[in-house]
Design a protein around this motif. Structure first.
Motif, mmCIF file in Angstrom:
data_model
loop_
_atom_site.group_PDB
_atom_site.id
_atom_site.type_symbol
_atom_site.label_atom_id
_atom_site.label_comp_id
_atom_site.label_asym_id
_atom_site.label_seq_id
_atom_site.Cartn_x
_atom_site.Cartn_y
_atom_site.Cartn_z
ATOM 1 N N VAL A 272 0.726 8.350 -10.526
ATOM 2 C CA VAL A 272 1.625 7.286 -10.065
ATOM 3 C C VAL A 272 0.812 6.174 -9.414
ATOM 4 O O VAL A 272 1.028 4.988 -9.688
ATOM 5 N N ALA A 273 -0.136 6.546 -8.557
ATOM 6 C CA ALA A 273 -0.968 5.539 -7.889
ATOM 7 C C ALA A 273 -1.772 4.729 -8.901
ATOM 8 O O ALA A 273 -1.846 3.496 -8.801
ATOM 9 N N ARG A 274 -2.353 5.389 -9.889
ATOM 10 C CA ARG A 274 -3.131 4.665 -10.906
ATOM 11 C C ARG A 274 -2.251 3.700 -11.692
ATOM 12 O O ARG A 274 -2.669 2.590 -12.037
ATOM 13 N N ARG A 275 -1.023 4.109 -11.975
ATOM 14 C CA ARG A 275 -0.099 3.230 -12.688
ATOM 15 C C ARG A 275 0.216 1.988 -11.854
ATOM 16 O O ARG A 275 0.204 0.861 -12.362
ATOM 17 N N ILE A 276 0.460 2.176 -10.558
ATOM 18 C CA ILE A 276 0.745 1.047 -9.664
ATOM 19 C C ILE A 276 -0.462 0.112 -9.574
ATOM 20 O O ILE A 276 -0.325 -1.116 -9.589
ATOM 21 N N LEU A 277 -1.652 0.698 -9.492
ATOM 22 C CA LEU A 277 -2.894 -0.079 -9.354
ATOM 23 C C LEU A 277 -3.386 -0.666 -10.678
ATOM 24 O O LEU A 277 -4.381 -1.393 -10.699
ATOM 25 N N TYR B 216 -2.831 1.685 -0.798
ATOM 26 C CA TYR B 216 -3.263 1.033 0.440
ATOM 27 C C TYR B 216 -4.745 1.290 0.691
ATOM 28 O O TYR B 216 -5.523 0.371 0.938
ATOM 29 N N MET B 217 -5.146 2.550 0.601
ATOM 30 C CA MET B 217 -6.538 2.890 0.875
ATOM 31 C C MET B 217 -7.490 2.302 -0.177
ATOM 32 O O MET B 217 -8.584 1.848 0.164
ATOM 33 N N CYS B 218 -7.070 2.276 -1.432
ATOM 34 C CA CYS B 218 -7.926 1.707 -2.478
ATOM 35 C C CYS B 218 -8.163 0.221 -2.244
ATOM 36 O O CYS B 218 -9.293 -0.255 -2.338
ATOM 37 N N TYR B 219 -7.113 -0.510 -1.942
ATOM 38 C CA TYR B 219 -7.281 -1.945 -1.696
ATOM 39 C C TYR B 219 -7.957 -2.220 -0.361
ATOM 40 O O TYR B 219 -8.590 -3.250 -0.189
ATOM 41 N N SER C 220 -7.023 -8.616 -1.749
ATOM 42 C CA SER C 220 -6.995 -7.157 -1.657
ATOM 43 C C SER C 220 -6.472 -6.707 -0.298
ATOM 44 O O SER C 220 -5.719 -5.753 -0.198
ATOM 45 N N PHE C 221 -6.875 -7.393 0.770
ATOM 46 C CA PHE C 221 -6.404 -7.046 2.104
ATOM 47 C C PHE C 221 -4.891 -7.212 2.187
ATOM 48 O O PHE C 221 -4.194 -6.353 2.718
ATOM 49 N N GLN C 222 -4.373 -8.298 1.625
ATOM 50 C CA GLN C 222 -2.923 -8.524 1.645
ATOM 51 C C GLN C 222 -2.204 -7.451 0.832
ATOM 52 O O GLN C 222 -1.152 -6.960 1.234
ATOM 53 N N GLN C 223 -2.777 -7.077 -0.303
ATOM 54 C CA GLN C 223 -2.171 -6.020 -1.115
ATOM 55 C C GLN C 223 -2.214 -4.689 -0.378
ATOM 56 O O GLN C 223 -1.254 -3.912 -0.429
ATOM 57 N N ALA C 224 -3.299 -4.422 0.321
ATOM 58 C CA ALA C 224 -3.409 -3.180 1.095
ATOM 59 C C ALA C 224 -2.299 -3.117 2.135
ATOM 60 O O ALA C 224 -1.621 -2.097 2.277
ATOM 61 N N GLU C 225 -2.106 -4.204 2.860
ATOM 62 C CA GLU C 225 -1.062 -4.233 3.883
ATOM 63 C C GLU C 225 0.328 -4.067 3.270
ATOM 64 O O GLU C 225 1.197 -3.416 3.849
ATOM 65 N N GLU C 226 0.532 -4.649 2.103
ATOM 66 C CA GLU C 226 1.816 -4.509 1.416
ATOM 67 C C GLU C 226 2.090 -3.043 1.064
ATOM 68 O O GLU C 226 3.191 -2.537 1.274
#
Length: 135
Positions: A9-14, A91-94, A103-109
């Motif tokens: 699921v995480a890979r699909r989102i990323l 979150y952790m990947c970004y 990437s920081f903004q995506q991590a926070e999202e």
């Protein structure tokens, strides 16, 4: 639910579904373990396994030779938290790419999505697990 289910699921989102992956399986697995710990802090009932309170759920040992995709590594957490845990991995990947503003903004999202999704339902998850089981 397995480690592989959540990482897929995480890979699909990323959008990280084609090998060679941008983020390694080990990085995502480590992020998943941190996500489980974070989930315990916002939903303490997830620390119960078979009606017993644990010190926290720890992922089974990873053996890339025997089970390279973690298909056999079961996690005793209700399936309704699968997406929240996938968001935490995102979150952790970004977060690793934090020098990049986007990437920081995506991590926070994704951290916000994890927190919202982890707290989303009003019902008592422990009661649902008791009635329905983990699957």
């Amino acid at each position: 639910m397995t480690v592989a289910d959540i990482i897929k699921v995480a890979r699909r989102i990323l959008l990280d579904t084609v090998k060679p992956y941008r983020w390694t399986h080990e990085e995502m697995r480590e992020s998943l373990q941190m996500g489980i710990s974070a989930l315990h802090s916002i939903r303490p009932e997830t620390m119960y396994v078979d009606d017993r309170l644990t010190d926290g759920i720890v992922l089974p040992e990873y053996d890339p030779e025997e089970d390279p995709d973690d298909e056999k590594a079961e996690i005793p957490i209700h399936r309704r938290f699968k997406e929240a845990l996938a968001y935490y991995i995102c979150y952790m990947c970004y977060r690793v790419d934090d020098a990049d503003t986007v990437s920081f903004q995506q991590a926070e999202e994704y951290l916000g999505k994890f927190q919202t999704d982890g707290k989303r339902f009003d019902y008592d998850v422990a009661d649902v697990i008791f009635r329905e089981g983990l699957d």
